[in-house]
Design an enzyme around this catalytic site. Sequence first.
Site, mmCIF file in Angstrom:
data_model
loop_
_atom_site.group_PDB
_atom_site.id
_atom_site.type_symbol
_atom_site.label_atom_id
_atom_site.label_comp_id
_atom_site.label_asym_id
_atom_site.label_seq_id
_atom_site.Cartn_x
_atom_site.Cartn_y
_atom_site.Cartn_z
ATOM 1 N N ASP A 1 -1.629 -2.061 -9.453
ATOM 2 C CA ASP A 1 -0.818 -1.083 -8.715
ATOM 3 C C ASP A 1 -0.840 0.237 -9.466
ATOM 4 O O ASP A 1 -0.669 0.256 -10.686
ATOM 5 C CB ASP A 1 0.639 -1.588 -8.613
ATOM 6 C CG ASP A 1 1.291 -1.141 -7.321
ATOM 7 O OD1 ASP A 1 0.999 -0.020 -6.874
ATOM 8 O OD2 ASP A 1 2.092 -1.921 -6.766
ATOM 9 N N HIS B 1 -3.054 8.514 -6.370
ATOM 10 C CA HIS B 1 -1.869 7.657 -6.373
ATOM 11 C C HIS B 1 -2.199 6.214 -6.739
ATOM 12 O O HIS B 1 -1.301 5.438 -7.043
ATOM 13 C CB HIS B 1 -1.197 7.696 -4.995
ATOM 14 C CG HIS B 1 -0.612 9.042 -4.670
ATOM 15 N ND1 HIS B 1 0.731 9.292 -4.662
ATOM 16 C CD2 HIS B 1 -1.192 10.225 -4.353
ATOM 17 C CE1 HIS B 1 0.969 10.562 -4.357
ATOM 18 N NE2 HIS B 1 -0.188 11.144 -4.151
#
Length: 455
Positions: free
Chosen positions: A356, A154
């Site tokens: 991110d 992720h």
Amino acid sequence: MSGRLIVVSNRIPTEDVPSGGLVVALHEALSESGGLWIGAHPEVVETARDGLEDLAGNGYARKAFRLTEEERRSYYLGYANSVLWPLCHRRSDLIEFERAYAEGYLAVNRRVARAVAALAGPDDLIWIHDYHFLPLAAMLRARGVTARIGLFLHIPFPVLADLDALPEREDFPGWIAAFDVVGLQTEADVARCRELFRAEAELLPDGRVRHGGRDFAVRAFPIGIDTEAFAKAAAVGGGEWLVNLGKREDLLIGVDRLDYSKGLPNRFRAMGAFLDGQQSGDRRASLLQIAPPSREEVGAYQDIRDELERLAGCINGRHAELDWTPIRYIHRGLPREQLAVLYRVARVGLVTPLADGMNLVAKEYVAAQDPEDPGVLVLSRMAGAAEAMTEALLVNPYDIEEMALAIDAALAMPLAERRRRHRALMEVVRDTDVARWRRRCIEALARAERPLPVG
Ligand code: ADP
């Protein structure tokens, strides 16, 4: 699919009704295949225990492993969140090393490997989530598991040069190569992963990688949200609590876990720079920043909290008036429904991380908008989301001036342009909906060629 789906993730939902996009998506996948979800129990125990505990589950099985307080510190707070998290988010300067961290991380992974190996049949699909379990597939292979094993990471795949900061650098390629499908958020992540193997493996013409006698696939599966549910929650509208927010044309919103990767100090500085450039009598925009604490036991997270409070105080001190506070900073989480409504009310969504994996807030902000009168997304180029969400106002989160200009442009953007950009962004959000994402991931794993045993 002939076998079961077995999901391994650090967190396992303990509530009866799952909430949150990812949890719901995995819950649905498991309900369909009658699978098994394995994760860490939220409560620690005094002494380390082998085996898994059954949790109540409906439609599929849920099993938890227990951590001791010592393991929570070494495996979770230590190696996962003080070594791998900063490493993958390009903040090697924040890495904290203790020998015990790697030992705890490997010990917990070995224990989970023992438990999974005892449960998994050759036709099962084992789908492992995130940086808490990078060595797990290699440990399962060592135990003779031949089932297909997928990873979904992720967070960003680490940059090759940064990997030298990892004491387990030598083992890292072997950890990754033990999966059959390495699922990453973006094409940029795929490129970084291939870069790692360029020198020490063979890149096959079909895109797969051959390393240590095994072939595996590296692919991007950009994750998303439960788009329709989010849009619906936003359209419900708010109650009286919205009244004090001021005019929507002047409201900017930021929603992030309080994490150094989210670029919050620079966002506040950009807001300050924007306000510095305003004339008296100009509109009085304000930023509502919602940033619940996270991982507060890690030193770097305490530092970011102090820095932000100081910055917000400074900027407000410089600009605030009796009836106007330019930065409202709320240091706690809000219910999803309330968040959805706030996104819709705010004219501008500020999503400006320094690094991110994807950033789901960007997608939530877009999904929450009224298509007839949508707000504007200002998005960091460093967020995985920026790879496809190119109709956002893309900014460099290190460039304060550019971000200040983008705030100005976003507040002034005419309706026609806002609609055009929103339509394009909404297409991306729908295309990467979390239900589609999980189907793509599981299909790719189910279709992966049967791995040959190692050796
Ligand atoms: P990360 O996983 O690094 O925290 P993402 O943006 O991908 O970043 O996901 C964050 C998720 O957490 C989003 O679904 C967002 O709505 C939720 N979230 C973030 N801040 C809050 C908050 N203050 N209250 C409730 N939910 C929040």
